[in-house]
Design an enzyme around this catalytic site. Structure first.
Site, PDB file in Angstrom:
ATOM      1  N   ASP A 228      -6.099  16.282  38.187  1.00  0.00           N
ATOM      2  CA  ASP A 228      -7.373  16.079  37.543  1.00  0.00           C
ATOM      3  C   ASP A 228      -8.402  17.262  37.567  1.00  0.00           C
ATOM      4  O   ASP A 228      -9.086  17.151  36.629  1.00  0.00           O
ATOM      5  CB  ASP A 228      -7.798  14.554  37.993  1.00  0.00           C
ATOM      6  CG  ASP A 228      -6.923  13.510  37.666  1.00  0.00           C
ATOM      7  OD1 ASP A 228      -6.412  13.552  36.566  1.00  0.00           O
ATOM      8  OD2 ASP A 228      -6.921  12.358  38.484  1.00  0.00           O
TER       9      ASP A 228
ATOM     10  N   TYR B 238      -8.793   6.460  35.059  1.00  0.00           N
ATOM     11  CA  TYR B 238      -9.224   6.328  36.421  1.00  0.00           C
ATOM     12  C   TYR B 238     -10.405   6.654  36.800  1.00  0.00           C
ATOM     13  O   TYR B 238     -11.106   7.712  36.055  1.00  0.00           O
ATOM     14  CB  TYR B 238      -8.339   6.895  37.283  1.00  0.00           C
ATOM     15  CG  TYR B 238      -7.657   6.181  38.510  1.00  0.00           C
ATOM     16  CD1 TYR B 238      -6.548   5.425  38.165  1.00  0.00           C
ATOM     17  CD2 TYR B 238      -8.294   6.025  39.742  1.00  0.00           C
ATOM     18  CE1 TYR B 238      -5.752   4.752  39.132  1.00  0.00           C
ATOM     19  CE2 TYR B 238      -7.482   5.252  40.626  1.00  0.00           C
ATOM     20  CZ  TYR B 238      -6.422   4.614  40.278  1.00  0.00           C
ATOM     21  OH  TYR B 238      -5.708   3.871  41.385  1.00  0.00           O
TER      22      TYR B 238
END
Ligand code: NI
Length: 648
Positions: free
Chosen positions: A308, A392
């Protein structure tokens, strides 16, 4: 919903520079990309992955005094979609010229936010994709959510050298519907981001959409519990911290806040005032990268993992925080200046939230003979940011405590990633979280890079294990145990994993500086909940995210060694970052050590994680060990209205 609050907020100006570590201002971002565009004749097919401060050398920062002149340099990574080719550049903002320009062969820059949006549109418009979703009863492609996932590297020849993403798709009934409730199982569009073309649409066979919607937003929930009374935080005299640009002082703490598109929140030059001076502890700390490997081997789900920071730039995906919702109390916000894919500046207002929190009791004792109680309240300074990466959310919370403790807490929330499953099937590699909705088992691995400077640069890292004394003359009553300290002298010696059964922790010591008890001043790294990866050692993801296999890594300071996964993890075949940095087994004894801590959060999904996961917490702390001569918080005053006497 209106949330009343009496608290005030302030935010820092991001358009002035008063220190060499101040992030680039929006004007500097615009300047840097304009200078590069002009002097390198960059056309409209060039994307700007990074336009960020090139942090000056440590000695420049350490020697800086307010009022000194500041040299400003920008570091840029650009992708020429036509080449395709990746270039790194350094631009001097003072001299308005390109200082360096280098072609970096064989790498893929991060997937940029603009590419996310363009990729979704390309997939929605593709006839093969439209045909595949039509087979599944979906007629409006504009309501399909297309999530581009980094493609990884599995050695497939036809993927070699191409800038690819795998698009996982979800059906919505309206723009505010939670698409993750209805994964379009079995269809993956593979997109070349350089040409923005759909390379192919893989179809693994039709499975019905899960029957239930998974909406959680207020408009859908409608009815709320009614027994919550107001809870207000008031600090009538304001907060106890002061802010000057990006510099923060809070009681005895001194630190600087920073922000980068890749890492997000950065903490610089942390020190604690003691014995009439600010004693350094930590030169720089930030998330260096993170990865989320999933455990399902089927279809193309085996390719599901995402870095990420290194692949998406978690800083550029940071939320704008809201008073009364994200943050409560007397808040100071820092805005973050980022760059678009075209090199233009944009600002994330309120990207970093800073406030104080009451944290229960700091210390207490009742002298039961005389009935006298001494108790002090603990307070912590919270510096935090939250990023949304696809489905998320990750919150990164740095806590500074009065007793010299520093803590990192990660808050994981948002929506778990889902897949469809035929009715009646029980998944081996996941959990049914709603009818025909499978949430795959996965892990979240974070790596934090911490350039430690415990009372100076020359530090040594020790491992401390508690050992049971074997029976013998030293241990006649069999009760003996002791803490054993072992120096980790080289990079390979310093690759370690946790061992809760020996009470293992790691100590960063300065052997040249002692406390009044003649002990070397130290800080210990205290692991919290942690785990190792379950993927096989030969798996692609282990090669690409080798940092996961050890919880502790130590390297000697090197300016360019910033990420556990190396500068370009996107589609990288593996071996970069920490495994490469540490290959030569450099000395790390009595040197300017950088400590890298890997933290694994293991996620076996629960029905309670659906449709949105309540926050899960994980983290670690840095705690003084003999850094002070004694308890450093005796001077915290008793609560004012009790005069120190806390009687019932
Ligand atoms: Ni998770």
């Amino acid at each position: 919903m209106a949330i009343s609050t009496t608290a005030r907020t302030e935010s820092s100006s991001i358009s002035s520079v008063s220190h060499p570590l101040d992030p680039l201002t929006p004007e500097e971002i615009a300047d840097a990309s304009a200078i590069l565009k002009e002097q390198r004749q960059l056309g409209p097919r060039v994307r700007f992955e990074t336009v960020a401060l090139r942090e000056p050398d440590k000695n420049v920062v350490q020697g800086f005094r307010p009022g000194d002149s500041i040299r400003r340099e920008a570091f840029l990574v650009v992708l020429d979609n036509d080449g395709p080719a990746t270039y790194e550049a350094v631009v001097s903002l003072d001299e308005r010229r390109v200082v360096s320009w280098e072609h970096i062969p064989g790498v893929q820059p991060r997937v940029m936010f603009d590419e996310f949006m363009e990729c979704e549109a390309a997939v929605q418009a593709d006839p093969r994709f439209r045909a595949a979703i039509k087979k599944r009863g979906i007629t409006d492609p504009s309501l399909v959510m297309v999530d581009p996932w980094s493609a990884g590297n599995y050695g497939y020849e036809d993927e070699e050298g191409r800038r690819l993403v795998l698009c996982r798709n979800f059906a919505r009934s309206s723009p505010t519907d939670n698409g993750y409730a209805r994964p379009i199982e079995g269809v993956t569009a593979v997109v070349d981001l350089n040409s923005m073309e759909v390379v192919r649409v893989d179809d693994y066979g039709v499975e019905p959409l899960p029957p239930e919607s998974g909406n959680y937003s207020a408009e859908f929930v409608g009815r709320f519990r009614e027994d919550l009374k107001p809870l207000e935080i008031t600090q009538p005299e304001g907060p106890s911290f002061t802010v000057d640009g990006w510099k923060v002082t809070w009681q005895k703490w001194h630190l600087r806040v920073g922000f980068t598109p890749r890492e997000g929140l950065v903490i610089h030059t942390v020190g604690y005032e003691d014995q009439g001076r600010v004693r350094p502890i930590l030169y720089r700390a930030a998330l260096s990268d993170m990865v989320v490997p999933y455990g399902d081997p089927s279809k193309d789900h085996y390719r599901k993992n995402a870095f990420d920071a290194g692949e998406y730039g978690i800083g550029s995906l940071t939320n704008s925080l809201t008073l009364g919702c994200d943050c409560l109390g007397e808040i100071h916000y820092f805005d973050a200046a980022m760059n678009t894919g075209r090199g233009e500046p944009f600002t994330i207002p309120n990207a970093v939230c800073m406030h104080e929190e009451d944290y229960g009791i700091l210390w207490k004792h009742t002298d039961w003979r005389i009935g006298q109680t001494e108790v002090r309240r603990s307070r912590r300074l919270v510096v935090s940011s939250v990023a949304t990466v696809g489905n998320y959310e990750y919150g990164f919370f740095w806590y500074f405590y009065q007793d010299g403790t520093i803590q990192m807490e990660i808050k994981l929330t948002g929506i778990i990633n889902t897949a469809g499953i035929p009715e009646g099937e029980t998944p081996k590699y996941g959990t049914i979280v709603a009818p025909q909705l499978n949430a795959h088992i996965h892990q979240h691995f974070f790596n934090f890079r911490m350039d430690m400077d415990v009372d100076g640069e020359e530090n040594t890292v020790y491992e401390v294990n508690t050992v049971a004394e074997p029976p013998g003359p030293d241990n006649p009553h069999l009760n003996a145990f002791y803490a054993e300290k072992t120096a980790l002298r080289t990079e390979l010696e310093a690759q370690r994993v946790i061992d809760p059964m020996t009470g293992r922790y790691w100590l960063v010591s300065n052997s040249k500086v002692s406390n009044s008890l003649r002990q070397p001043v130290s800080y210990k790294l205290m692991p919290g909940e942690n785990i190792l990866p379950f993927a096989h050692p030969d798996a692609s993801i282990i090669k690409r995210a080798g940092f996961m296999t050890k919880h502790l890594w130590v390297t000697p300071y090197h300016r360019d060694e910033i990420s556990a996964t190396g500068p370009y993890p996107n589609q990288h075949p593996g071996g970069a970052g920490l495994p490469e940095y540490t290959k030569h087994d450099r000395n790390v004894e009595n040197s300017d050590v950088v400590v890298w801590y890997t933290l694994g959060y293991h996620h076996v999904p629960r029905p309670e994680d659906w449709p949105i996961s309540p926050v899960a917490y994980c983290g670690f702390s840095l705690k003084p060990v003999g850094f002070f001569d004694t308890n450093p918080v005796l001077d915290v005053p008793p609560s004012a209205h009790h005069d120190g006497a806390c009687h019932p």
